[in-house]
Design a protein around this motif. Structure first.
Motif, PDB file in Angstrom:
ATOM      1  N   GLU A 108      10.462 -16.563  -3.969  1.00  0.00           N
ATOM      2  CA  GLU A 108      11.784 -16.116  -4.425  1.00  0.00           C
ATOM      3  C   GLU A 108      12.759 -16.058  -3.252  1.00  0.00           C
ATOM      4  N   ASP A 109      12.302 -15.558  -2.110  1.00  0.00           N
ATOM      5  CA  ASP A 109      13.164 -15.510  -0.921  1.00  0.00           C
ATOM      6  C   ASP A 109      13.554 -16.918  -0.482  1.00  0.00           C
ATOM      7  N   GLU A 110      12.594 -17.829  -0.538  1.00  0.00           N
ATOM      8  CA  GLU A 110      12.870 -19.223  -0.175  1.00  0.00           C
ATOM      9  C   GLU A 110      13.915 -19.813  -1.118  1.00  0.00           C
ATOM     10  N   PHE A 111      13.761 -19.560  -2.403  1.00  0.00           N
ATOM     11  CA  PHE A 111      14.729 -20.070  -3.375  1.00  0.00           C
ATOM     12  C   PHE A 111      16.110 -19.455  -3.135  1.00  0.00           C
ATOM     13  N   ASN A 112      16.136 -18.140  -2.921  1.00  0.00           N
ATOM     14  CA  ASN A 112      17.422 -17.463  -2.707  1.00  0.00           C
ATOM     15  C   ASN A 112      18.133 -17.993  -1.470  1.00  0.00           C
ATOM     16  N   ALA A 113      17.375 -18.242  -0.395  1.00  0.00           N
ATOM     17  CA  ALA A 113      17.983 -18.780   0.832  1.00  0.00           C
ATOM     18  C   ALA A 113      18.564 -20.167   0.573  1.00  0.00           C
ATOM     19  N   LYS A 114      17.827 -21.009  -0.118  1.00  0.00           N
ATOM     20  CA  LYS A 114      18.327 -22.356  -0.423  1.00  0.00           C
ATOM     21  C   LYS A 114      19.527 -22.291  -1.370  1.00  0.00           C
ATOM     22  N   TYR A 115      19.483 -21.361  -2.296  1.00  0.00           N
ATOM     23  CA  TYR A 115      20.590 -21.237  -3.242  1.00  0.00           C
ATOM     24  C   TYR A 115      21.860 -20.760  -2.531  1.00  0.00           C
ATOM     25  N   GLU A 116      21.693 -19.802  -1.622  1.00  0.00           N
ATOM     26  CA  GLU A 116      22.847 -19.322  -0.848  1.00  0.00           C
ATOM     27  C   GLU A 116      23.424 -20.443   0.011  1.00  0.00           C
TER      28      GLU A 116
ATOM     29  N   PRO B 254      29.370 -34.160  -0.568  1.00  0.00           N
ATOM     30  CA  PRO B 254      29.748 -35.289  -1.436  1.00  0.00           C
ATOM     31  C   PRO B 254      28.948 -35.205  -2.745  1.00  0.00           C
ATOM     32  N   PRO B 255      29.404 -35.812  -3.810  1.00  0.00           N
ATOM     33  CA  PRO B 255      28.737 -35.696  -5.120  1.00  0.00           C
ATOM     34  C   PRO B 255      27.244 -36.052  -5.089  1.00  0.00           C
ATOM     35  N   SER B 256      26.853 -37.046  -4.333  1.00  0.00           N
ATOM     36  CA  SER B 256      25.439 -37.443  -4.321  1.00  0.00           C
ATOM     37  C   SER B 256      24.563 -36.341  -3.683  1.00  0.00           C
ATOM     38  N   ILE B 257      25.032 -35.733  -2.604  1.00  0.00           N
ATOM     39  CA  ILE B 257      24.281 -34.643  -1.956  1.00  0.00           C
ATOM     40  C   ILE B 257      24.292 -33.408  -2.859  1.00  0.00           C
ATOM     41  N   LEU B 258      25.414 -33.139  -3.491  1.00  0.00           N
ATOM     42  CA  LEU B 258      25.515 -32.008  -4.405  1.00  0.00           C
ATOM     43  C   LEU B 258      24.490 -32.146  -5.537  1.00  0.00           C
ATOM     44  N   ASN B 259      24.425 -33.340  -6.111  1.00  0.00           N
ATOM     45  CA  ASN B 259      23.456 -33.591  -7.197  1.00  0.00           C
ATOM     46  C   ASN B 259      22.019 -33.472  -6.702  1.00  0.00           C
ATOM     47  N   LYS B 260      21.775 -33.971  -5.483  1.00  0.00           N
ATOM     48  CA  LYS B 260      20.423 -33.892  -4.909  1.00  0.00           C
ATOM     49  C   LYS B 260      20.022 -32.436  -4.703  1.00  0.00           C
ATOM     50  N   ARG B 261      20.914 -31.641  -4.153  1.00  0.00           N
ATOM     51  CA  ARG B 261      20.607 -30.224  -3.897  1.00  0.00           C
ATOM     52  C   ARG B 261      20.420 -29.455  -5.213  1.00  0.00           C
ATOM     53  N   GLN B 262      21.244 -29.767  -6.194  1.00  0.00           N
ATOM     54  CA  GLN B 262      21.087 -29.116  -7.498  1.00  0.00           C
ATOM     55  C   GLN B 262      19.727 -29.456  -8.108  1.00  0.00           C
ATOM     56  N   SER B 263      19.348 -30.714  -7.985  1.00  0.00           N
ATOM     57  CA  SER B 263      18.030 -31.137  -8.498  1.00  0.00           C
ATOM     58  C   SER B 263      16.905 -30.426  -7.760  1.00  0.00           C
ATOM     59  N   GLU B 264      17.052 -30.310  -6.435  1.00  0.00           N
ATOM     60  CA  GLU B 264      16.031 -29.609  -5.641  1.00  0.00           C
ATOM     61  C   GLU B 264      15.909 -28.150  -6.077  1.00  0.00           C
ATOM     62  N   LEU B 265      17.064 -27.501  -6.262  1.00  0.00           N
ATOM     63  CA  LEU B 265      17.050 -26.108  -6.691  1.00  0.00           C
ATOM     64  C   LEU B 265      16.426 -25.961  -8.080  1.00  0.00           C
ATOM     65  N   GLN B 266      16.777 -26.871  -8.980  1.00  0.00           N
ATOM     66  CA  GLN B 266      16.215 -26.821 -10.331  1.00  0.00           C
ATOM     67  C   GLN B 266      14.702 -27.019 -10.292  1.00  0.00           C
ATOM     68  N   GLU B 267      14.256 -27.957  -9.493  1.00  0.00           N
ATOM     69  CA  GLU B 267      12.818 -28.219  -9.352  1.00  0.00           C
ATOM     70  C   GLU B 267      12.098 -27.009  -8.746  1.00  0.00           C
ATOM     71  N   LEU B 268      12.711 -26.438  -7.737  1.00  0.00           N
ATOM     72  CA  LEU B 268      12.130 -25.256  -7.098  1.00  0.00           C
ATOM     73  C   LEU B 268      12.056 -24.080  -8.075  1.00  0.00           C
ATOM     74  N   LEU B 269      13.112 -23.901  -8.856  1.00  0.00           N
ATOM     75  CA  LEU B 269      13.130 -22.838  -9.862  1.00  0.00           C
ATOM     76  C   LEU B 269      12.016 -23.045 -10.893  1.00  0.00           C
TER      77      LEU B 269
ATOM     78  N   LYS C  61       9.237 -24.726 -10.484  1.00  0.00           N
ATOM     79  CA  LYS C  61       7.947 -24.487  -9.821  1.00  0.00           C
ATOM     80  C   LYS C  61       7.676 -22.987  -9.679  1.00  0.00           C
ATOM     81  N   ASN C  62       8.707 -22.222  -9.354  1.00  0.00           N
ATOM     82  CA  ASN C  62       8.543 -20.772  -9.228  1.00  0.00           C
ATOM     83  C   ASN C  62       8.153 -20.138 -10.561  1.00  0.00           C
ATOM     84  N   ILE C  63       8.796 -20.562 -11.627  1.00  0.00           N
ATOM     85  CA  ILE C  63       8.469 -20.046 -12.960  1.00  0.00           C
ATOM     86  C   ILE C  63       7.034 -20.427 -13.334  1.00  0.00           C
ATOM     87  N   ALA C  64       6.667 -21.669 -13.050  1.00  0.00           N
ATOM     88  CA  ALA C  64       5.301 -22.111 -13.337  1.00  0.00           C
ATOM     89  C   ALA C  64       4.287 -21.312 -12.522  1.00  0.00           C
ATOM     90  N   PHE C  65       4.629 -21.027 -11.255  1.00  0.00           N
ATOM     91  CA  PHE C  65       3.727 -20.240 -10.411  1.00  0.00           C
ATOM     92  C   PHE C  65       3.555 -18.829 -10.964  1.00  0.00           C
TER      93      PHE C  65
END
Length: 181
Positions: free
Chosen positions: A73-81, A91-106, A108-112
């Motif tokens: 959760e701390d790792e997710f919160n740090a990345k989200y901040e 740029p839009p491509s990096i924004l989309n990549k980071r959003q995807s990473e955050l969604q994937e991490l979220l 994975k956290n729920i699954a864990f």
């Protein structure tokens, strides 16, 4: 037709005799009182010396999963901040990549968390199994020695009334036997 009537008349005494025997067996069974025992399974389980050891092991395992949950959760919160701070400059491509990473991490956290709950439930059941087996053996021994027809588990208000003249509280006997094992 005469043969059939003759056979029916011959079978009549046999059927009457069988009904009389059945009525005698039922009447005899009705006059015998059924003895039974009762105990709170959870209270008995908690009174076992090994219960505290098992629950301590469970608490340690639960704390390990909780620590890992806090870490992710701390790792997710740090990345989200970091994402929130830089999202205007991405740029839009990096924004989309980071959003995807955050969604994937979220996800994975729920699954864990879900997997942790399942694994903790399995671990608790595994820790309690030897205790429950021991209790079952002791209760079977008590039931046999006391000539009881059955022993009722009184947990969860499953038996709101037990006539103490008809049933026996086997808790103290069970505790004594469990402590001797």
């Amino acid at each position: 037709m005469k043969k059939f009537l003759l056979l029916a008349l011959m079978a009549l005494p046999l059927s009457l005799h069988a009904q009389n025997e059945e009525a005698t067996v039922v009447a005899t069974a009705a006059t015998q009182e059924v003895k039974f025992g009762y105990v709170s399974y959870s209270t008995l389980l908690e009174s076992m010396p090994d219960y505290a050891v098992a629950m301590n092991k469970y608490a340690q395992l639960e704390e390990k999963y909780a620590a890992e949950t806090r870490r992710v959760e701390d790792e997710f919160n740090a990345k989200y901040e970091a994402f929130l701070e830089g999202q205007r400059d991405f740029p839009p491509s990096i924004l989309n990549k980071r959003q995807s990473e955050l969604q994937e991490l979220l996800e994975k956290n729920i699954a864990f968390k879900n997997e942790s709950k399942r694994l903790l439930a399995e671990a608790k059941a595994e820790l309690m199994k030897p205790l429950r087996d021991k209790m079952s053996k002791v209760l079977a021994t008590i039931g046999t020695e006391m000539g009881l027809a059955f022993i009722i588990n009184t947990d969860n208000d499953s038996c709101p009334f037990i006539n103490p003249q008809k049933g026996f509280d086997v808790h103290d006997t069970a505790v004594r036997m469990l402590n001797q094992l």
